[in-house]
Enzyme design. Structure first.
Site, PDB file in Angstrom:
ATOM      1  N   ASP A 141      53.521  46.540  59.835  1.00 17.66           N
ATOM      2  CA  ASP A 141      53.470  45.501  60.867  1.00 17.66           C
ATOM      3  C   ASP A 141      53.198  46.222  62.182  1.00 17.66           C
ATOM      4  O   ASP A 141      53.925  47.156  62.534  1.00 17.66           O
ATOM      5  CB  ASP A 141      54.801  44.750  60.918  1.00 17.66           C
ATOM      6  CG  ASP A 141      54.802  43.603  61.926  1.00 17.66           C
ATOM      7  OD1 ASP A 141      53.875  43.518  62.756  1.00 17.66           O
ATOM      8  OD2 ASP A 141      55.741  42.785  61.889  1.00 17.66           O
ATOM      9  N   CYS A 147      56.676  51.727  62.359  1.00 19.42           N
ATOM     10  CA  CYS A 147      55.315  51.694  61.821  1.00 19.42           C
ATOM     11  C   CYS A 147      54.367  52.409  62.771  1.00 19.42           C
ATOM     12  O   CYS A 147      53.466  53.147  62.341  1.00 19.42           O
ATOM     13  CB  CYS A 147      54.843  50.246  61.635  1.00 19.42           C
ATOM     14  SG  CYS A 147      55.769  49.310  60.403  1.00 19.42           S
ATOM     15  N   ARG A 171      56.465  40.872  59.714  1.00 17.85           N
ATOM     16  CA  ARG A 171      57.903  40.677  59.489  1.00 17.85           C
ATOM     17  C   ARG A 171      58.375  39.274  59.841  1.00 17.85           C
ATOM     18  O   ARG A 171      59.304  38.743  59.224  1.00 17.85           O
ATOM     19  CB  ARG A 171      58.704  41.695  60.307  1.00 17.85           C
ATOM     20  CG  ARG A 171      58.504  43.133  59.887  1.00 17.85           C
ATOM     21  CD  ARG A 171      59.162  44.075  60.869  1.00 17.85           C
ATOM     22  NE  ARG A 171      58.573  43.961  62.197  1.00 17.85           N
ATOM     23  CZ  ARG A 171      59.147  44.383  63.312  1.00 17.85           C
ATOM     24  NH1 ARG A 171      60.351  44.915  63.271  1.00 17.85           N
ATOM     25  NH2 ARG A 171      58.537  44.260  64.480  1.00 17.85           N
TER      26      ARG A 171
END
Length: 256
Positions: A141, A147, A171
């Site tokens: 994401d 990330c 998410r």
């Protein structure tokens, strides 16, 4: 349904404890055949009668006297053949090699098959430099800090011969800002550059094209047990939740 199973687990474990003891004395089962026909009908009739549960499939578990039952849109439980008792939790074997989570082994296999069914054209792939020594598949994401942190290390992973394959996992769900940003990357002419820019928090004009795979990949992530990002899937289907530094990932792939 999940709340019901959680609240019932301690009592069920207490009820089944004597049975587990007898089963352990008997040793592990040799076969794991699927349960079909009348036996499956009887199991469904009992487990589904109170409502709230739906049996997708069942097979013999490695533990004598218990079936491994996959619930539709739910977890796997272990039930007596007549369905009058079941317990929620992972099944372990104990041997010379230590404790082995048999339930997680099963999930790894299912996860491996599910990921293998995804066309790499529907992924954003950062290929290894030179010889490809291994690969990881990452549910990602762009709004996720870890990330973004992992993505900064993708060039180093590539230099060490590791290909990084991204799948989308917004998410906040389909229709969220994260979904729009991921779709923008997947719809871009240069997917790699756009994803990198978004993870660097650069402004990119939103573009959600028809037929993009973000919603399907989000559903796949939920199916294989992703609960947060990044979720790193190794080639054998093992899931490594959360950020891991390069050296840890190299070691996990057995590439030391």
């Amino acid at each position: 349904m999940t709340a019901f199973l959680r609240s019932s687990t301690p009592l069920l474990a207490l009820v089944l404890a004597p049975m587990f003891a007898l089963c352990m004395l008997a040793g592990p089962a040799q076969a794991e055949e699927a349960v079909t026909g009348e036996a499956l009908k009887r199991l469904r009739a009992t487990l589904e009668a109170p409502g709230g549960l739906s049996v997708e499939s069942a097979r013999q578990s490695p533990l004598p006297g218990l079936l491994e039952v996959k619930l539709a849109d739910g977890p796997t439980v272990y039930a007596t053949p007549d369905g009058t008792f079941f317990v929620l939790g992972d099944l372990y074997s104990v041997g010379a090699a230590g404790y082995v989570n048999l339930a997680e082994q099963r999930r790894n296999g299912e996860r491996q098959e599910a990921i293998a069914a995804v066309d790499t054209d529907d992924m954003i792939v950062f290929p290894a430099e030179g010889e490809t020594r291994g690969h990881i598949t990452v549910f990602t994401d762009v709004t996720c800090f870890y990330c973004q942190k992992l993505h900064k290390e993708v060039p180093e992973l590539n230099r060490r011969g590791i290909e990084v394959r991204y799948l989308a996992y917004p998410r906040a769900g389909v229709g969220s800002e994260g979904f729009t940003l991921l779709a923008t990357a997947w719809c871009a002419k240069d997917r790699q550059e756009t994803l990198t820019r978004l993870k660097a928090r650069e402004e990119v004009k939103p573009s959600v094209c028809p037929g993009n795979p973000v919603a399907e990949e989000y559903a796949l992530g939920q199916e294989v047990g992703v609960r947060g990002t990044p979720a790193i899937i190794l080639p054998d289907g093992q899931m490594v939740p959360g950020y891991r530094p390069v050296d840890d990932l190299v070691a996990a792939l057995g590439l030391d």
